[in-house]
Design a protein around this motif. Sequence first.
Motif, mmCIF file in Angstrom:
data_model
loop_
_atom_site.group_PDB
_atom_site.id
_atom_site.type_symbol
_atom_site.label_atom_id
_atom_site.label_comp_id
_atom_site.label_asym_id
_atom_site.label_seq_id
_atom_site.Cartn_x
_atom_site.Cartn_y
_atom_site.Cartn_z
ATOM 1 N N HIS A 1 -4.615 10.774 -3.329
ATOM 2 C CA HIS A 1 -4.858 12.225 -3.348
ATOM 3 C C HIS A 1 -4.783 12.777 -4.763
ATOM 4 N N GLN B 1 -8.513 -3.215 12.035
ATOM 5 C CA GLN B 1 -9.167 -2.750 10.811
ATOM 6 C C GLN B 1 -10.179 -3.769 10.311
ATOM 7 N N ALA C 1 -7.919 4.561 5.952
ATOM 8 C CA ALA C 1 -6.708 5.036 5.261
ATOM 9 C C ALA C 1 -6.663 6.562 5.142
ATOM 10 N N HIS D 1 5.719 6.439 2.118
ATOM 11 C CA HIS D 1 5.474 5.523 3.226
ATOM 12 C C HIS D 1 4.508 4.406 2.827
ATOM 13 N N SER E 1 -0.791 7.667 -5.258
ATOM 14 C CA SER E 1 -1.516 8.290 -4.161
ATOM 15 C C SER E 1 -2.970 8.538 -4.510
ATOM 16 N N CYS F 1 -5.405 -0.136 0.044
ATOM 17 C CA CYS F 1 -5.774 -1.534 0.312
ATOM 18 C C CYS F 1 -4.766 -2.236 1.205
ATOM 19 N N LEU G 1 -0.016 3.131 -2.086
ATOM 20 C CA LEU G 1 1.182 3.865 -2.487
ATOM 21 C C LEU G 1 2.165 2.920 -3.163
#
Length: 344
Positions: free
Chosen positions: A125, A29, A142, A11, A123, A62, A97
């Motif tokens: 993560h 934001q 985010a 996504h 990612s 970003c 992403l």
Amino acid sequence: MGEVGASSSKHHMIGGDGPNSYARNSAYQKELLVSAEDLVRELISKHVDTDLETFRIADLGCSVGPNAFLAVDNIIAAVEERCGAHVPEFQVFFNDLIGNDFNTLFKLLPPSRNYLAAAAPGSFHGRLFPRGSIHLAHCSTALHWLSAAPEKPNKGRIHYSGAGKDVRDAYRAQYERDMDAFLSARGLELVPGGLVLLLLIGFPDGYLLASDSSIGHAFHTLGSCLYEMAKMGKIGEEEVDSFNLPFYYPSRTEVEAVIVANGVFDVERVAEMGAPMRRDPDAASVVSHMRAVVGVLVEERFGSGIVEQVFELHLNKLLERPILDHTHHKETIYFLFLKRKAFS
Ligand code: SAH
């Protein structure tokens, strides 16, 4: 170092700079970033080393700008102020992403800027940078994006807002895993003493994100549009039951517990920022914002053929019923300032 970009999520926000793009639907934001500026300066002036040749910044999640540039400019101005005559060279990595519209991002780069720019796709993560290479990581609005939405059946809903405890627990567990993975990756990538600035959207402890909050209401309304599409036979009802939006809004206690359990960072400061939206938006801009954020998720699950109609329905619903005003902005914005512990 483990699998790079170990997330299957594709996504991203809507790219380009057209009416539905993130670049033109991110005023909310932006206000958050502006409200944190003074605090960022204050903390950088206390915590940044002054003898560096190169100062490397990562902006994680970003999107397509222009907020990313605003955040980076503010950080760099603060570091410059701190370093006086001995100003380092700045290198900025823009991360999002792989589906993010990096072309638009780089087209919007301010022509006169005092940093060298690079992209770091993948990612957050997982690992994005070499060990010990980043001095400051910034991540604004985010981290409520989960790496995947929980697979729990969630009949009648597309989010944990208003759902039962098992669905909420599944979301929370996924959030804790994701946040821990985020911190561990940054722990490797940051220099000892390196800084992490986080702006998070959360809710007070024990708050169940009911549909009388603006976020809960927005997801509920979008869900009802999808169920209406199912009634019209355009999509399957079970498809909507199993569709969950991958967003979790933690409480301050939850976030701090994950950071402490992870063990790599000291929490130097936590501040709760004031109400972000000063104006009550009109229905069209609420839908536009929603579409910029979740349009791609809807398209991925249900196909591009229905997206236009879903958001048309969404707009009609908001026009029919009075839109929730600022008294329903129940979310809290947390600003967290973390410092990488000194052990290597
Ligand atoms: N920081 C920007 C954008 C916030 S929108 C601002 O303040 O305006 C959130 C962004 O996070 C989106 O662009 C989304 O694609 C990105 N994102 C979500 N999950 C991510 C992940 N796992 N890794 C990197 N970026 C991610």
